[in-house]
Design an enzyme around this catalytic site. Sequence first.
Site, short mmCIF file in Angstrom:
data_model
loop_
_atom_site.label_atom_id
_atom_site.label_comp_id
_atom_site.label_asym_id
_atom_site.label_seq_id
_atom_site.Cartn_x
_atom_site.Cartn_y
_atom_site.Cartn_z
N ARG C 265 27.28 3.98 28.08
CA ARG C 265 26.81 2.72 27.49
C ARG C 265 27.24 1.58 28.41
NH1 ARG C 265 30.15 0.91 22.74
NH2 ARG C 265 30.81 -0.71 24.19
N HIS C 269 28.62 -2.85 22.75
CA HIS C 269 28.03 -2.02 21.68
C HIS C 269 26.78 -2.69 21.11
CE1 HIS C 269 27.46 0.38 18.13
NE2 HIS C 269 27.63 -0.68 17.36
N TYR C 278 38.22 -3.83 24.85
CA TYR C 278 38.74 -2.47 24.77
C TYR C 278 38.42 -1.57 25.97
CZ TYR C 278 34.02 -1.91 22.82
OH TYR C 278 32.67 -1.94 22.62
C1 LIG Z 1 28.07 5.54 8.60
C2 LIG Z 1 28.33 4.37 9.48
N1 LIG Z 1 29.59 3.99 9.71
C3 LIG Z 1 29.85 2.94 10.50
C4 LIG Z 1 28.83 2.23 11.07
C5 LIG Z 1 29.14 1.04 11.98
N2 LIG Z 1 28.78 1.43 13.35
C6 LIG Z 1 27.61 1.11 13.86
S1 LIG Z 1 27.35 1.84 15.34
C7 LIG Z 1 28.88 2.55 15.33
C8 LIG Z 1 29.29 3.42 16.46
C9 LIG Z 1 28.28 4.48 16.72
O1 LIG Z 1 28.63 5.21 17.84
P1 LIG Z 1 27.70 6.32 18.45
O2 LIG Z 1 27.30 7.27 17.35
O3 LIG Z 1 28.38 6.90 19.61
O4 LIG Z 1 26.37 5.58 18.87
P2 LIG Z 1 26.21 4.45 19.98
O5 LIG Z 1 26.35 3.15 19.27
O6 LIG Z 1 27.25 4.66 21.02
O7 LIG Z 1 24.84 4.62 20.49
C10 LIG Z 1 29.55 2.22 14.17
C11 LIG Z 1 30.91 2.67 13.83
C12 LIG Z 1 27.53 2.65 10.78
N3 LIG Z 1 26.46 2.02 11.26
N4 LIG Z 1 27.30 3.72 10.00
#
Ligand SMILES: Cc1ncc(C[n+]2csc(CCOP(=O)(O)OP(=O)(O)O)c2C)c(N)n1
Lengths: 326, 326, 366, 366
Positions: C265, C269, C278
């Site tokens: 990434r 985020h 971080y």
């Molecule tokens: C069930 C849930 N918990 C928390 C969140 C808040 N949140 C949004 S994206 C994220 C991280 C997701 O990481 P990843 O699955 O690696 O996907 P990326 O964003 O890196 O594409 C979090 C904790 C959420 N959207 N859904």
Amino acid sequence: MAEITLVEAVNQALAREMSDNKNVLVLGEDVGIDGGVFRATAGLLDKFGDERVLDTPLSETLIGGVSIGMAAQGLIPVAEIQFMGFACSTIDQILNHAARIRNRTRGRLTCPMVLRAPFGGGIRAPEHHSESTEALFAHIPGLRVVIPSSPERAYGLLLASIRNPDPVVFLEPKRIYRLVKQEVPDNGEALPLDVCFIIRPGNDVTIVTWGAMTHDSLVAADKLAEQGISAEVIDVATLKPLDIETISVSVEKTGRCVIVHEAPLSGGWGAEISARLAEHNLFNLLAPIKRVTGYDTVMPLFRLEDQYMPSTDRIVGAVNEVLKFE
Amino acid sequence: MAEITLVEAVNQALAREMSDNKNVLVLGEDVGIDGGVFRATAGLLDKFGDERVLDTPLSETLIGGVSIGMAAQGLIPVAEIQFMGFACSTIDQILNHAARIRNRTRGRLTCPMVLRAPFGGGIRAPEHHSESTEALFAHIPGLRVVIPSSPERAYGLLLASIRNPDPVVFLEPKRIYRLVKQEVPDNGEALPLDVCFIIRPGNDVTIVTWGAMTHDSLVAADKLAEQGISAEVIDVATLKPLDIETISVSVEKTGRCVIVHEAPLSGGWGAEISARLAEHNLFNLLAPIKRVTGYDTVMPLFRLEDQYMPSTDRIVGAVNEVLKFE
Amino acid sequence: MRKSPPERSGTVARFEVNFTRYLDANGKVVSTPLPRWANDPEVLLPLYRTMVQTRTFDTTALNLQRTGRLGTYASSLGQEAIGTAIASSMWTEDVLVPSYREFSAQLWRGVTMTELFLLWGGDERGSDYQGPREDFPVSIPVGSHACHATGVAYAFKMRRQKRVAVCCLGDGATSKGDFYESLNAAGAWHLPVIFVVSNNQWAISVPVEKQTAAQTLAQKAIAAGVTNEQVDGNDVIALRTVAERAIDEARFGEGPRLIEALTYRLSDHTTADDASRYRDESEVELQRANDPINRLKTYLIKSRMWSDQDDQKLNQECKQKVEEAVKQYLATPKQPSQAMFDYLYEELPVSLQHQLDAALISEDHG
Amino acid sequence: MRKSPPERSGTVARFEVNFTRYLDANGKVVSTPLPRWANDPEVLLPLYRTMVQTRTFDTTALNLQRTGRLGTYASSLGQEAIGTAIASSMWTEDVLVPSYREFSAQLWRGVTMTELFLLWGGDERGSDYQGPREDFPVSIPVGSHACHATGVAYAFKMRRQKRVAVCCLGDGATSKGDFYESLNAAGAWHLPVIFVVSNNQWAISVPVEKQTAAQTLAQKAIAAGVTNEQVDGNDVIALRTVAERAIDEARFGEGPRLIEALTYRLSDHTTADDASRYRDESEVELQRANDPINRLKTYLIKSRMWSDQDDQKLNQECKQKVEEAVKQYLATPKQPSQAMFDYLYEELPVSLQHQLDAALISEDHG
Ligand SMILES: Cc1ncc(C[n+]2csc(CCOP(=O)(O)OP(=O)(O)O)c2C)c(N)n1
Ligand SMILES: Cc1ncc(C[n+]2csc(CCOP(=O)(O)OP(=O)(O)O)c2C)c(N)n1
Ligand SMILES: [Mg+2]
Ligand SMILES: [Mg+2]
């Protein structure tokens, strides 16, 4: 025609819809060869095969979520959660997806699913097997919550729920699964959703209830009749969306209302009914609205469950209290 | 002394309790080096190390459940759910275990945990980031649900929640995380749980509310004052167990009540308050109880969220309506 | 008949995880033989175009957000190859169940940039895709859509359709129980569903090694008895090879697959995040060298399928398309309040009519 | 610093699942060397006694249920070895987080039969163990207690205590997301927790091959990067060997472990179940030959540590103990209504006082 029980009526409705509509399937834990721990799906596997009568892994979140995918594809999944205590794990899927997918996509994808679960206490079962958490589901926008309280209504309302193009949580009062028998013709005729049923007319007080407590409320109404009190008993049947109109009209007539449910008092669905009446019927209420409910305690294990459950005595007592007001 | 925001007050309370009690730890997604997506845990990692400031895998069910195990062992976990929309996955653990383990073991094991989550709309966030599902939690026996609405109360109530020997769901109104600043001395003094706060005294009408709507209710009260109407505003603060006494006494005085919350109308916690008043205050209510709430719709995406959220105009309108009754 | 235990002590099961990569970071071929289409501009150029279009979209979206014309936005910078390869391996009648970061897959499938802008601009109409009508909308709750993909695949199987459901997830999502339950059911039911994990190594501030002790995310599938593999997620040729095979096999009855695509990434985020809190910029800097667009471009130019001049033209075209979409997006009037009620149920229950009325009155007064 | 992908295609990870068995169904040694204590009656006889005591308890519980003096009851017939071996490998200060079917483990740990009867007789006092005060009560929601064990182990680790949490689950429980999330976190945090899966091959009517496509349940741990192994769940010597090593390693910082114990549920799921609806009696018949108690008994007698006469005496003693527990159980008066409120919170909130009053009035009138 033979008389059948409530759970048999559920079974009859499932078989009927599965025969009439090849898109209907049932899924859940032990719904297949076992026929469901309460026998609600008995015989379906033999009739419809294991693709349409699907034993799932022990995964309630999945059961909720996979139904959404099926439903978006035009199937009509009727998912069983073995006991309502285990339906908590489906709330994320039901609240965040099932109840929203039509809205989220402006009607492009829809979610015609039914989530069935037996609910309520009084069968001397282990912990978590006696829950009444209907209020959690009834608070969710986009959902329907339907609770039958007789074999007839189980059949008619389940047909209606399966045919309904939106998600329905269908809660079955397991204490009366086999308590009453009725003739229920297997004629494929649904009953209307979104309306309450006046199951006993009366003039002095309105008793509003659902599920197994409907039975106790009718018994209470009999006792009250012996005292010369005429109680109107309403089976709410569809908790959400709430047909407050029927209840409101009845309370306008009787001026008194007692609401009965097994779930804990605070935040139970009785609160919503009472609140609506407090807004719409304030000036024709002759007495405070009483709620006869479970306590705001954890449902005790079964040695004490009679102490927890609203009894006919408590219902009669509450009616007598609201009748004290002139 | 510098004035701090609500979210800074949360941070201050966490730091205070972690300093004073080595059993307190915080856990959740991104609570560590990131300091929480709203900065509620900022700086804690540096002060207390990564064993007591624990970044969890992306697993809400785990966050709820692992806290129970920790709490049973005498730790005091303060778990963060990133947004309340994702707290649905914790309901199984909270309802079936956290709220019951003391009762289940007759006091042998207890569950002194806090589950924090930001809630409410109005920040133009994506779907599921604006939920107000406090009623789901408030219905659960054995639980406490606490919602602060000012920096002072955030600090005092969070201290109290952490020190409370039973599980507390602590919901933070994110729309006002940074709206108001107050001097909040870091003196370790908790505020009482289980009581409402009268945050503005008045005589003509009682406005009962919590969370971010407290702010709008105060603004509405100002507007009403310009019209010569004196509104008493009550911040419920602890939704469960509900201090109906304070509300009831106020309504006895004013004869009129408007309840304000963001959550959908039906089955919202306002229903419980209204139902209690319908029972206890029926004969001193001069007007129907009005609820100003979100609609029974899915919270819309943010382009329409102003249309969904109760506005000060809607509050003022409702007060004017209940004042029409003589 | 149930199994009895083995006769005696010993090894009862063995597993391995395989990795596929054709191009290294400099577009040099490191594994052979290449798939035949790797020399075919008719296959490669559309992939390249979508990747570039996605990046252009991304840049514009970030600008719109910064200027207050879009809500929180999750950039896909550096991850454009994955969705492109996956979507290009799907048939039109397959169903995509995307995460919020697979714009390239959505664009390939015919979701319009205007729709994407609308969604991230806080308008539900952005999920009413005019193109792929059966594709799922973006799932914001991480992981929960894995169940939906499984259900979709079940419908395909039950109806004897030769269709495949493809679910995109992040590395963080692999920690969710619903992801695991879905994978397990997909395995037990032998469904035509592919789970594609874009392992961009971060879930907001949590690096993958704090997310799990598993050394690969592909091996998550072993728990479910599901076939799995790992692939370089910035190598579109490897990705497409792996995806095509997996989707084809799933389509013809060989069951589900988990594909872990290793990527990074490059952005924050979302626009609400500040990754400098971080992670070291130096780490990001190193990873820029792995950029999937540059890698393919270098390969294309070396293979004489593409020139710098073509590239300039393409960039121009892409910008123009995005600008049109922006115009359309900004010109789309807000929905009326009524819209909160219109799609709640098929038909509005009578009991909700007075709430709708109240909302309309509020609107007039507002 | 994040990883970059491997240089080129190839295998990036390998795993295997190992199985341990010392005694075959006839008590014959099939793997050597045996652990040293396998010749020591001081180790083996207590194990045997607990297994027999558990079975005696079980028989009595079924009788009580049939005569209406107990609620729904889940028999552990045929699974007595697992809990016995596990509990005997634990230290007193470790914490057991049991499923509803691990009576042998609970009895070993000092939970009384009276307490067990009380619980299954619908009385909360049955979970107020006077012995192992920190052990968890039975978790009825399948799988959810895996999170608790993980939390307990976290507390141990944080406090630098050399203690281990042991969580018992069924094969069905391995399909639950909370089980997986727990396993994953336990791996990521390197916690002293052991998950013991009693694979009795049935989850009510669902056989394990419908539960998952995974060929072993041990391999579920691979998804979490957690060490794992399979063991004959009816061979108490193998079980104890494996459990002791796992618990010891976890205690001294080597992280979590998943142990799959292969056994068979000889009884109905519970007294509310009729297994003849879904499985052949012939299958059960075959499995009876694997009985763990007979197996150990044969071994003990062959090794001259035990005789038929000892066995008769033991059975007599066990029955007597159960009968005493039954008496105590049946003599325990019901809790008063007040008890619904007493343990809801540490202190009853004032606002609940009137509900308590109402309950007491109801009680008087009832
Ligand atoms: C069930 C849930 N918990 C928390 C969140 C808040 N949140 C949004 S994206 C994220 C991280 C997701 O990481 P990843 O699955 O690696 O996907 P990326 O964003 O890196 O594409 C979090 C904790 C959420 N959207 N859904
Ligand atoms: C979350 C949850 N879902 C459903 C049930 C109902 N139920 C009780 S036991 C059981 C099967 C459990 O099987 P397994 O994990 O293999 O344990 P076993 O009973 O075989 O020991 C089910 C479905 C439950 N108790 N909890
Ligand atoms: Mg990621
Ligand atoms: Mg089992």
